[in-house]
Design a protein around this motif. Structure first.
Motif, PDB file in Angstrom:
ATOM      1  N   LEU A   1       0.826  -1.215   0.000  1.00  0.00           N
ATOM      2  CA  LEU A   1       0.000   0.000   0.000  1.00  0.00           C
ATOM      3  C   LEU A   1       0.853   1.255   0.000  1.00  0.00           C
ATOM      4  CD1 LEU A   1      -2.778  -1.142   2.471  1.00  0.00           C
ATOM      5  CD2 LEU A   1      -2.929  -0.931  -0.030  1.00  0.00           C
ATOM      6  N   HIS A   2       2.032   1.184   0.578  1.00  0.00           N
ATOM      7  CA  HIS A   2       2.958   2.315   0.543  1.00  0.00           C
ATOM      8  C   HIS A   2       3.395   2.594  -0.903  1.00  0.00           C
ATOM      9  CE1 HIS A   2       6.283   4.947   1.540  1.00  0.00           C
ATOM     10  NE2 HIS A   2       7.070   4.161   0.834  1.00  0.00           N
ATOM     11  N   LYS A   3       3.600   1.533  -1.670  1.00  0.00           N
ATOM     12  CA  LYS A   3       4.057   1.670  -3.053  1.00  0.00           C
ATOM     13  C   LYS A   3       2.914   1.945  -4.034  1.00  0.00           C
ATOM     14  CE  LYS A   3       8.453   1.039  -2.776  1.00  0.00           C
ATOM     15  NZ  LYS A   3       9.359   2.095  -3.264  1.00  0.00           N
ATOM     16  N   LEU A   4       1.764   1.323  -3.806  1.00  0.00           N
ATOM     17  CA  LEU A   4       0.619   1.440  -4.712  1.00  0.00           C
ATOM     18  C   LEU A   4      -0.516   2.143  -3.967  1.00  0.00           C
ATOM     19  CD1 LEU A   4       0.828  -2.155  -6.241  1.00  0.00           C
ATOM     20  CD2 LEU A   4       1.676  -0.024  -7.241  1.00  0.00           C
ATOM     21  N   THR A   5      -0.427   3.444  -3.909  1.00  0.00           N
ATOM     22  CA  THR A   5      -1.287   4.247  -3.039  1.00  0.00           C
ATOM     23  C   THR A   5      -2.747   4.320  -3.487  1.00  0.00           C
ATOM     24  OG1 THR A   5      -0.623   6.255  -4.210  1.00  0.00           O
ATOM     25  CG2 THR A   5       0.643   5.662  -2.251  1.00  0.00           C
ATOM     26  N   ASN A   6      -3.052   3.946  -4.725  1.00  0.00           N
ATOM     27  CA  ASN A   6      -4.430   4.024  -5.208  1.00  0.00           C
ATOM     28  C   ASN A   6      -5.235   2.754  -4.971  1.00  0.00           C
ATOM     29  OD1 ASN A   6      -4.074   6.630  -6.186  1.00  0.00           O
ATOM     30  ND2 ASN A   6      -3.360   5.904  -8.176  1.00  0.00           N
ATOM     31  N   LEU A   7      -4.601   1.716  -4.423  1.00  0.00           N
ATOM     32  CA  LEU A   7      -5.315   0.451  -4.241  1.00  0.00           C
ATOM     33  C   LEU A   7      -6.500   0.606  -3.303  1.00  0.00           C
ATOM     34  CD1 LEU A   7      -2.578  -2.339  -3.931  1.00  0.00           C
ATOM     35  CD2 LEU A   7      -3.945  -1.707  -5.916  1.00  0.00           C
ATOM     36  N   LYS A   8      -7.616   0.007  -3.696  1.00  0.00           N
ATOM     37  CA  LYS A   8      -8.803  -0.049  -2.846  1.00  0.00           C
ATOM     38  C   LYS A   8      -8.969  -1.443  -2.260  1.00  0.00           C
ATOM     39  CE  LYS A   8     -11.243   3.653  -5.150  1.00  0.00           C
ATOM     40  NZ  LYS A   8     -12.430   4.065  -5.892  1.00  0.00           N
ATOM     41  N   PHE A   9      -8.456  -2.457  -2.983  1.00  0.00           N
ATOM     42  CA  PHE A   9      -8.473  -3.844  -2.519  1.00  0.00           C
ATOM     43  C   PHE A   9      -7.098  -4.446  -2.746  1.00  0.00           C
ATOM     44  CE2 PHE A   9     -12.967  -3.247  -3.023  1.00  0.00           C
ATOM     45  CZ  PHE A   9     -13.548  -4.080  -2.083  1.00  0.00           C
ATOM     46  N   LEU A  10      -6.618  -5.185  -1.770  1.00  0.00           N
ATOM     47  CA  LEU A  10      -5.389  -5.952  -1.920  1.00  0.00           C
ATOM     48  C   LEU A  10      -5.724  -7.386  -1.544  1.00  0.00           C
ATOM     49  CD1 LEU A  10      -2.401  -6.305  -2.462  1.00  0.00           C
ATOM     50  CD2 LEU A  10      -1.939  -5.484  -0.131  1.00  0.00           C
ATOM     51  N   ASP A  11      -5.480  -8.286  -2.454  1.00  0.00           N
ATOM     52  CA  ASP A  11      -5.857  -9.690  -2.302  1.00  0.00           C
ATOM     53  C   ASP A  11      -7.378  -9.743  -2.131  1.00  0.00           C
ATOM     54  OD1 ASP A  11      -3.138 -10.320  -2.573  1.00  0.00           O
ATOM     55  OD2 ASP A  11      -2.811 -10.056  -0.430  1.00  0.00           O
ATOM     56  N   THR A  12      -7.872 -10.294  -1.072  1.00  0.00           N
ATOM     57  CA  THR A  12      -9.330 -10.402  -0.933  1.00  0.00           C
ATOM     58  C   THR A  12      -9.916  -9.373   0.034  1.00  0.00           C
ATOM     59  OG1 THR A  12      -9.082 -12.020   0.853  1.00  0.00           O
ATOM     60  CG2 THR A  12      -9.294 -12.882  -1.391  1.00  0.00           C
ATOM     61  N   ARG A  13      -9.060  -8.485   0.549  1.00  0.00           N
ATOM     62  CA  ARG A  13      -9.533  -7.557   1.583  1.00  0.00           C
ATOM     63  C   ARG A  13      -9.527  -6.112   1.115  1.00  0.00           C
ATOM     64  NH1 ARG A  13      -6.041  -9.556   6.626  1.00  0.00           N
ATOM     65  NH2 ARG A  13      -5.662  -7.331   6.722  1.00  0.00           N
ATOM     66  N   LYS A  14     -10.575  -5.410   1.487  1.00  0.00           N
ATOM     67  CA  LYS A  14     -10.658  -3.982   1.210  1.00  0.00           C
ATOM     68  C   LYS A  14      -9.591  -3.253   2.019  1.00  0.00           C
ATOM     69  CE  LYS A  14     -13.886  -0.187   1.038  1.00  0.00           C
ATOM     70  NZ  LYS A  14     -15.262   0.253   1.131  1.00  0.00           N
TER      71      LYS A  14
END
Length: 139
Positions: free
Chosen positions: A104-117
């Motif tokens: 999340l530090h590197k990809l700041t626009n993510l809303k979901f990572l793997d299966t979790r919001k």
């Protein structure tokens, strides 16, 4: 929709308006290079050979940040890079959370990572400590 096992991602550059890309089960590794896909919002790389060894996690995540700026959903489940306490007894929930902070530090626009919001608290923590997160524990 076609499902194929691929060895090269060269042909993707002709699909610059692609929004979703599923590359599960393709033996892709740390040297993964995608063409610039400015509209891609969903990328799944489950069950590949991505390991985030040493500096490769930084390189891969920096590459994704550059070539898929609209990315909102990323899944890396089933890769060594994604710590899983159900598969590896040396990993636990803290390892997984550190991994999330770093991604999340590197990809700041993510809303979901793997299966979790992605939560607001995770995003705040990733901003403060994400660059310093380690996925592996000392022996």
């Amino acid at each position: 929709v076609a499902f194929v096992v691929c060895r090269s991602l060269e042909g993707l550059k002709t699909f610059s308006y692609l929004e979703e890309l599923i590359l599960d089960n393709n033996l892709l590794g740390n040297d993964l290079l995608l063409p610039r896909l400015p509209h891609l919002h969903t990328l799944t790389l489950n069950k590949n050979q991505i390991s985030f060894q040493r500096n490769t996690r930084k390189i891969l995540l920096d590459h994704l940040a550059e070539v898929v700026p609209s990315l909102q959903y990323l899944s890396l489940l089933g890769n060594v890079a994604c710590p899983n306490e159900l598969v590896c007894k040396e990993k636990d929930e803290d390892d997984y959370q550190r991994y999330r902070y770093f991604v999340l530090h590197k990809l700041t626009n993510l809303k979901f990572l793997d299966t979790r919001k992605v939560t607001r608290r995770e995003r705040e923590e990733a901003l403060v400590r994400g660059a310093f997160m380690k996925v592996v524990k000392p022996k």
